[in-house]
Design a protein around this motif. Sequence first.
Motif, mmCIF file in Angstrom:
data_model
loop_
_atom_site.group_PDB
_atom_site.id
_atom_site.type_symbol
_atom_site.label_atom_id
_atom_site.label_comp_id
_atom_site.label_asym_id
_atom_site.label_seq_id
_atom_site.Cartn_x
_atom_site.Cartn_y
_atom_site.Cartn_z
ATOM 1 N N GLU A 62 36.974 24.424 9.759
ATOM 2 C CA GLU A 62 36.734 25.020 11.064
ATOM 3 C C GLU A 62 37.551 26.297 11.252
ATOM 4 O O GLU A 62 37.088 27.266 11.842
ATOM 5 N N SER A 63 38.771 26.277 10.764
ATOM 6 C CA SER A 63 39.615 27.467 10.886
ATOM 7 C C SER A 63 39.081 28.609 10.034
ATOM 8 O O SER A 63 39.088 29.775 10.459
ATOM 9 N N ILE A 64 38.614 28.292 8.841
ATOM 10 C CA ILE A 64 38.048 29.328 7.962
ATOM 11 C C ILE A 64 36.828 29.966 8.615
ATOM 12 O O ILE A 64 36.670 31.201 8.604
ATOM 13 N N LYS A 65 35.972 29.156 9.222
ATOM 14 C CA LYS A 65 34.801 29.698 9.934
ATOM 15 C C LYS A 65 35.240 30.587 11.089
ATOM 16 O O LYS A 65 34.681 31.668 11.310
ATOM 17 N N TRP A 66 36.242 30.125 11.837
ATOM 18 C CA TRP A 66 36.690 30.871 13.016
ATOM 19 C C TRP A 66 37.312 32.199 12.640
ATOM 20 O O TRP A 66 37.024 33.220 13.253
ATOM 21 N N THR A 105 35.184 35.256 12.102
ATOM 22 C CA THR A 105 34.570 35.892 13.280
ATOM 23 C C THR A 105 35.530 36.837 13.997
ATOM 24 O O THR A 105 35.141 37.485 14.965
ATOM 25 N N GLN A 106 36.777 36.909 13.528
ATOM 26 C CA GLN A 106 37.792 37.687 14.223
ATOM 27 C C GLN A 106 37.908 39.100 13.665
ATOM 28 O O GLN A 106 37.732 39.336 12.465
ATOM 29 N N ASP A 107 38.216 40.030 14.553
ATOM 30 C CA ASP A 107 38.497 41.409 14.153
ATOM 31 C C ASP A 107 40.004 41.520 13.946
ATOM 32 O O ASP A 107 40.764 41.679 14.896
ATOM 33 N N LEU A 108 40.440 41.416 12.702
ATOM 34 C CA LEU A 108 41.855 41.296 12.391
ATOM 35 C C LEU A 108 42.463 42.639 12.004
ATOM 36 O O LEU A 108 41.811 43.468 11.369
#
Length: 231
Positions: A82-86, A89-92
Amino acid sequence: MAFKKLKARLRRKRLAKNSISVRGNHVSHTLENDWDGWPIPAGGLTEDSLVYSFGIGNDIAWDLEMMERFNLQLHGFDPTPESIKWIRTQDLPKNFQFHDVGLSSEDGHLSVYPPKKPGRFNFTQEKLNYVTADGHKPIKIPVKRLLSIMNELGHEKIDVLKIDIEGSEFEAIPDIFESKCRFDYLLVEIHYHFPQRSFDAGVDLIKRIEQEGFSCFYISERGYEFGFKRN
């Protein structure tokens, strides 16, 4: 919430009775709150500093604040699906590097159980009481020792080591010290409230950290998150 705060006060009193309390002032401020937030260390950090953050889940507010405040390099680690999927999606920011591997006392794979409630991110190796349904069978995730990770990334020293790995800290932290890994700050959530752990085990782990030359400079209001600084 009032009952939770009462339990937290009693918990902190138990810690104090075991000579576990805050010494010194090494916190610039707490993110995001004093209840279960993480401290921002005061002093000693620059753009040349290095941070490892294990168990990011779906919350990188502390990580982003550290990068914004000090413009430092930060490596985030979390092998749970779940963390890998999340994180995808982030603009890091460019100085954030993500690694889909977890922290343990040995290199290999660790069986962990998914969270009880859908949408949560706290996978754990602890077989909690709710693990009965087929949907809560364990999965295997890749894990490595801190020494192995540091060697692979070419790092000889870490400035801030942050660990929130849902119970696995009880095995990982002793191995970190036995491996002679070098770091100045340790921020860790100690899950001594888990059924397979105990308050005494949590105290023993804290005492081990202090015996390795660290002083406690932060305890969250609820008494699970701790900050230690090398003496």
